[in-house]
Design a protein around this motif. Sequence first.
Motif, PDB file in Angstrom:
ATOM      1  N   MET A 110       4.081  -8.567   0.315  1.00 39.08           N
ATOM      2  CA  MET A 110       3.695  -7.341   0.996  1.00 39.08           C
ATOM      3  C   MET A 110       4.779  -6.849   1.943  1.00 39.08           C
ATOM      4  O   MET A 110       4.967  -5.647   2.133  1.00 39.08           O
ATOM      5  CB  MET A 110       2.388  -7.556   1.767  1.00 39.08           C
ATOM      6  N   ALA A 145       2.492  -2.462  -5.402  1.00 42.95           N
ATOM      7  CA  ALA A 145       1.108  -2.109  -5.071  1.00 42.95           C
ATOM      8  C   ALA A 145       0.191  -3.318  -5.057  1.00 42.95           C
ATOM      9  O   ALA A 145      -0.850  -3.317  -4.389  1.00 42.95           O
ATOM     10  CB  ALA A 145       0.579  -1.084  -6.084  1.00 42.95           C
ATOM     11  N   MET A 148      -1.245  -5.382  -1.533  1.00 45.01           N
ATOM     12  CA  MET A 148      -2.236  -4.699  -0.701  1.00 45.01           C
ATOM     13  C   MET A 148      -3.608  -4.704  -1.378  1.00 45.01           C
ATOM     14  O   MET A 148      -4.643  -4.876  -0.717  1.00 45.01           O
ATOM     15  CB  MET A 148      -1.806  -3.258  -0.413  1.00 45.01           C
ATOM     16  N   SER A 198      -2.479   1.821  -1.615  1.00 42.48           N
ATOM     17  CA  SER A 198      -1.402   1.301  -2.463  1.00 42.48           C
ATOM     18  C   SER A 198      -0.703   2.440  -3.204  1.00 42.48           C
ATOM     19  O   SER A 198       0.525   2.440  -3.332  1.00 42.48           O
ATOM     20  CB  SER A 198      -1.959   0.292  -3.470  1.00 42.48           C
ATOM     21  N   ARG A 201       1.556   4.108  -0.862  1.00 41.40           N
ATOM     22  CA  ARG A 201       2.764   3.343  -0.568  1.00 41.40           C
ATOM     23  C   ARG A 201       3.831   3.509  -1.644  1.00 41.40           C
ATOM     24  O   ARG A 201       5.013   3.670  -1.349  1.00 41.40           O
ATOM     25  CB  ARG A 201       2.414   1.856  -0.414  1.00 41.40           C
TER      26      ARG A 201
END
Length: 281
Positions: A110, A145, A148, A198, A201
């Motif tokens: 992460m 991804a 998370m 996600s 992000r």
Amino acid sequence: MTLGRNIKNTLFKLFCLICTLFGLGVLASILYSLVGKGLAGLGTHIFTELTPGPGSLGGLKNAIVGSLILTCLGILIAAPIGVLAGTWLAEAEKPSKLASSLRFLNGMLMSAPSILVGLFVYSFVVVTTGSFSGWAGALALAILALPMIVSTTEEMLRLVPSTLKEAGSGLGAPRWWVITQLCYKTARSGIVTGILLSVARITGETAPLLFTSLNSSFMTTDLSKPMANLPVTIYQYAMSPYSSWNQLAWTGALLITLFILTLNILANVLPRWIKAKKEAS
């Protein structure tokens, strides 16, 4: 003593306020520049024309379509794996070294720089196949991804009351039914929020795509070839000496920002809506 504590408390609050205003000021300045310069180039041509050649006019149609394909495919790969992995970690009956190791590795992943993920996929996929591809880009985004989704799923399932699980098991329901029909439905809003965050992000990630899907000036949906995408297009156009490309870079950055903002709003509003709908029914 009381007067001294009050003075220190006031000074500390004042310091926190100054830091907050400074941070908000920097953010407001960035947004002001982004909106001002991005809106100047926004028009229908952005969504209908392909990326132009050097010094020419055009749009970002192929880059937008490519980004949507890569992001959706990345989430389609990461979501099932992440939810199942988070479920296994949450439902582990007793502490184990394997579960602890997986949580540790998930935490490391992460916080890992995205460029390392890009280099990893480049070494194992691009070098092996001998070409950049959309599949490699989607895989890199899926890896980013994944942590998370795993963490969010595990935490949400741990919040499900144990009495609910015991009630389902007491009625003779198998464990898989209790998890899928009771636990998932109870933790649904939190899991969906984790997936949306996600997506937010990975939408603007540039470094992984530079090493995997690269970029393309053409409209293509063939995932076995290099694929156009907004982050890399923005990076290339922002560094170019052409004013038309610079303008497209600002507009593309504005589109990504608006998309991420929309996802964050959904991540906050959707759980409340699901909860209100559940209570109403």
